[in-house]
Design a protein around this motif. Sequence first.
Motif, PDB file in Angstrom:
ATOM      1  N   ASP A   1      36.144  37.400   7.511  1.00 52.94           N
ATOM      2  CA  ASP A   1      36.620  37.711   8.858  1.00 52.94           C
ATOM      3  C   ASP A   1      35.710  37.002   9.856  1.00 52.94           C
ATOM      4  N   PRO A   2      36.243  36.104  10.695  1.00 51.93           N
ATOM      5  CA  PRO A   2      35.402  35.373  11.643  1.00 51.93           C
ATOM      6  C   PRO A   2      34.726  36.278  12.670  1.00 51.93           C
ATOM      7  N   GLU A   3      35.260  37.480  12.837  1.00 46.45           N
ATOM      8  CA  GLU A   3      34.672  38.418  13.807  1.00 46.45           C
ATOM      9  C   GLU A   3      33.780  39.453  13.130  1.00 46.45           C
ATOM     10  N   ALA A   4      33.530  39.292  11.847  1.00 47.05           N
ATOM     11  CA  ALA A   4      32.820  40.331  11.086  1.00 47.05           C
ATOM     12  C   ALA A   4      31.448  40.658  11.665  1.00 47.05           C
ATOM     13  N   SER A   5      30.658  39.650  11.991  1.00 50.20           N
ATOM     14  CA  SER A   5      29.300  39.922  12.475  1.00 50.20           C
ATOM     15  C   SER A   5      29.336  40.604  13.844  1.00 50.20           C
ATOM     16  N   ALA A   6      30.290  40.205  14.693  1.00 50.97           N
ATOM     17  CA  ALA A   6      30.402  40.826  16.014  1.00 50.97           C
ATOM     18  C   ALA A   6      30.833  42.286  15.875  1.00 50.97           C
ATOM     19  N   LYS A   7      31.777  42.550  14.972  1.00 50.50           N
ATOM     20  CA  LYS A   7      32.219  43.930  14.745  1.00 50.50           C
ATOM     21  C   LYS A   7      31.082  44.782  14.204  1.00 50.50           C
TER      22      LYS A   7
ATOM     23  N   PRO B   1      27.294  65.394  14.098  1.00 51.00           N
ATOM     24  CA  PRO B   1      28.711  65.119  13.858  1.00 51.00           C
ATOM     25  C   PRO B   1      28.864  64.073  12.758  1.00 51.00           C
ATOM     26  N   VAL B   2      30.033  64.043  12.151  1.00 47.62           N
ATOM     27  CA  VAL B   2      30.338  63.032  11.146  1.00 47.62           C
ATOM     28  C   VAL B   2      31.252  62.002  11.798  1.00 47.62           C
ATOM     29  N   LEU B   3      30.851  60.744  11.754  1.00 42.79           N
ATOM     30  CA  LEU B   3      31.597  59.679  12.410  1.00 42.79           C
ATOM     31  C   LEU B   3      32.330  58.809  11.392  1.00 42.79           C
ATOM     32  N   SER B   4      33.457  58.242  11.824  1.00 50.28           N
ATOM     33  CA  SER B   4      34.222  57.301  10.996  1.00 50.28           C
ATOM     34  C   SER B   4      34.758  56.187  11.895  1.00 50.28           C
ATOM     35  N   PRO B   5      33.878  55.456  12.565  1.00 50.28           N
ATOM     36  CA  PRO B   5      34.332  54.464  13.549  1.00 50.28           C
ATOM     37  C   PRO B   5      34.845  53.168  12.936  1.00 50.28           C
ATOM     38  N   ARG B   6      35.747  52.538  13.665  1.00 49.70           N
ATOM     39  CA  ARG B   6      36.202  51.202  13.296  1.00 49.70           C
ATOM     40  C   ARG B   6      36.512  50.447  14.586  1.00 49.70           C
TER      41      ARG B   6
ATOM     42  N   PRO C   1      31.774  38.284  29.511  1.00 54.68           N
ATOM     43  CA  PRO C   1      31.211  39.116  28.445  1.00 54.68           C
ATOM     44  C   PRO C   1      32.229  39.404  27.342  1.00 54.68           C
ATOM     45  N   TYR C   2      31.710  39.574  26.127  1.00 55.98           N
ATOM     46  CA  TYR C   2      32.564  39.967  25.018  1.00 55.98           C
ATOM     47  C   TYR C   2      32.941  41.441  25.214  1.00 55.98           C
ATOM     48  N   THR C   3      34.089  41.826  24.695  1.00 54.42           N
ATOM     49  CA  THR C   3      34.525  43.218  24.825  1.00 54.42           C
ATOM     50  C   THR C   3      35.069  43.718  23.494  1.00 54.42           C
ATOM     51  N   ALA C   4      35.067  45.029  23.333  1.00 56.31           N
ATOM     52  CA  ALA C   4      35.578  45.625  22.095  1.00 56.31           C
ATOM     53  C   ALA C   4      36.004  47.069  22.340  1.00 56.31           C
ATOM     54  N   THR C   5      36.891  47.537  21.470  1.00 53.76           N
ATOM     55  CA  THR C   5      37.323  48.929  21.492  1.00 53.76           C
ATOM     56  C   THR C   5      37.025  49.542  20.133  1.00 53.76           C
ATOM     57  N   ILE C   6      36.467  50.731  20.146  1.00 54.67           N
ATOM     58  CA  ILE C   6      36.120  51.440  18.908  1.00 54.67           C
ATOM     59  C   ILE C   6      36.942  52.716  18.848  1.00 54.67           C
ATOM     60  N   THR C   7      37.611  52.933  17.728  1.00 53.69           N
ATOM     61  CA  THR C   7      38.355  54.170  17.517  1.00 53.69           C
ATOM     62  C   THR C   7      37.666  54.966  16.425  1.00 53.69           C
ATOM     63  N   ASP C   8      37.412  56.229  16.703  1.00 53.96           N
ATOM     64  CA  ASP C   8      36.652  57.051  15.773  1.00 53.96           C
ATOM     65  C   ASP C   8      37.352  58.387  15.559  1.00 53.96           C
TER      66      ASP C   8
END
Length: 200
Positions: free
Chosen positions: A62-68, A125-130, A140-147
Amino acid sequence: MITVTATTRDQDHGGKPMMLQLRTGNRMAALTVVLAGVLTACGTHTASAPPPSPAATTTSADPEASAKAAVLQVYRDMWDAEDRAYATGQMNADVQKYATDKALTDIKLTVIYYQDYGSVMKGEPVLSPRVTTIQTKTDPYTATITDCVDSSHYIEVNAKTGKPVPVTGGSHRHVVTSTARTVGGVWMILSSVIDRKRTC
């Protein structure tokens, strides 16, 4: 890491005033599939590897793997720093390393809430983020995390007695959506919002 203000305590998040804060990350790593050729001998001591079949070709990373991975690390680090603040009822400098903007404000307000009520949080808490979206084309780079945050073992207790604070019923698992962006080349959490109508 949450922007939902509540005047009553509720069991969904250990009685927090629903400015659920963030924390940033499970460390993600790019999955690399290593294929080993099977050596075959044809009546001699010399072995050669047959060409790989189409099904055995290496999957591109995944080309975005390191950023994720970096985003999730900051997210989890944020939660860790936040947990320490709520466990003592005091802000700590580490929070500002990972949270900014509304996320930082919400955490500060939640700490004030615990101070006012004389309570702290116990457990974690127990987290399960992606990472569900990410943009690394322009700065700037941007991202959304759903947990899916499980607060079953994360409870509000009286700071002096250690006794659980009475709370109303409700689910302990909710969807939390957080946003992140780079600030000076470093990922930071901007906001974290709980959807109290969605369980997970």
